[in-house]
Design an enzyme around this catalytic site. Structure first.
Site, PDB file in Angstrom:
ATOM      1  N   ARG A 140      -3.748 -10.090   5.184  1.00  6.91           N
ATOM      2  CA  ARG A 140      -4.151 -10.105   3.774  1.00  6.91           C
ATOM      3  C   ARG A 140      -3.003  -9.557   2.938  1.00  6.91           C
ATOM      4  O   ARG A 140      -2.640  -8.383   3.062  1.00  6.91           O
ATOM      5  CB  ARG A 140      -5.413  -9.261   3.584  1.00  6.91           C
ATOM      6  N   LYS A 155       0.818  -1.219   0.000  1.00  8.77           N
ATOM      7  CA  LYS A 155       0.000   0.000   0.000  1.00  8.77           C
ATOM      8  C   LYS A 155       0.850   1.267   0.000  1.00  8.77           C
ATOM      9  O   LYS A 155       2.042   1.256   0.323  1.00  8.77           O
ATOM     10  CB  LYS A 155      -0.974  -0.016   1.182  1.00  8.77           C
TER      11      LYS A 155
END
Length: 283
Positions: free
Chosen positions: A262, A228
């Site tokens: 995740r 991210k």
């Protein structure tokens, strides 16, 4: 021992996740426009082979998503999302021994995915689309509730918080209340603080620092920070260079109570889980 959760198992349709150790969830985006791997797994056979590789690397869950939730992502029609997701879910359910997660907010995908063999609904909108709460309640799937302000198309324009960790906790508490009022057993719920969703770098860092406050819910905690932008903002690395930063956050997430990670990079994260568990223990 670094996991204070009372939860040791998560019912996922016709399967059960037993938390004898933290679990790794492998990301399978069957979209043309996801920020990291868009377009790579839109063919069912390619998606199945990638899922197989992640399972062989140690993934306990495969998270199948047919709608990109990157900032600015356009909406996808119900029919298009169904066409992308359901054949992949069917193929994985037929071929692999793994819990299948539906990365969706769409009621029809929840219903059809459950019939196709999915075991978990991973909804970034926390069942706030019309009909989603009812669709989830009618299933016997586990449900992950995530914090997000607004919609993916606009969420990063101007996120504002007075107390980001407190406000995320209050939001999740309300979503848990909604689910229980709809007849969804608490034992089916998982929480996700929503790193990168309607949060600046400062918000993400503060929330991560205080992540352990969410353990007060007594529910499994899912953390997704793989590749991210918060990693890029700190390290200066492009998407393809964020593995080391992501593994550092994975280790921190575990010692702060995460039970599910995740990730895109399954094999490397599984090694992190093994080492942290060996040193710190689990239950």
């Amino acid at each position: 021992m670094f996991n204070p959760f009372p939860s040791t198992r998560l019912p996922c349709g016709n399967r059960v996740l037993v938390f004898d150790a933290p679990k790794v969830m492998g990301i399978l985006n069957v979209t043309p426009d996801s920020f990291s791997d868009g377009g790579r797994y839109t063919v069912v056979e390619n998606a199945l082979r990638h899922a197989e590789g992640m399972v062989n690397a140690g993934a306990a869950i495969i998270d199948v998503g047919g709608e990109s939730t990157r900032p600015g992502a356009p909406a996808v029609s119900e029919a298009e999302e169904l066409d992308r997701v359901i054949p992949v879910v069917e193929a994985i359910a037929r071929e692999l021994d793994v819990v299948i997660s539906l990365d969706t907010s769409t009621p029809a995908v929840m219903r059809e995915g459950a019939r196709a063999g999915a075991g978990l609904i991973n909804d970034v909108r926390s069942l706030r689309r019309s009909g989603a709460l009812e669709a989830a309640a009618a299933s016997d799937l586990a449900i992950c509730l995530m914090h997000m302000q607004g919609e993916p198309s606009t969420m990063q324009q101007a996120p504002v918080y007075t107390d980001v960790a407190g406000e995320v906790g209050a939001f999740l508490a309300e979503q848990v209340r909604r689910c229980e009022a709809a007849g969804i057993a608490r034992e089916r719920l998982v929480l996700d603080p929503g790193y990168g969703f309607a949060k600046t770098l400062e918000h993400n860092l503060e929330l991560f620092k205080r992540q352990a406050e969410l353990l007060a819910f007594g529910l499994p905690l899912l953390v997704g920070v793989s590749r991210k932008s918060m990693i890029g903002a700190v390290t200066g690395q492009p998407v393809e260079g964020r593995l080391a930063g992501g593994l550092a956050l994975a280790a921190l997430a575990l010692v702060k109570g995460a039970q599910i990670l995740r990730v895109h990079d399954v094999a490397e994260t599984v090694d992190v889980v093994k080492m942290i568990t060996a040193v710190e223990g689990f239950r």
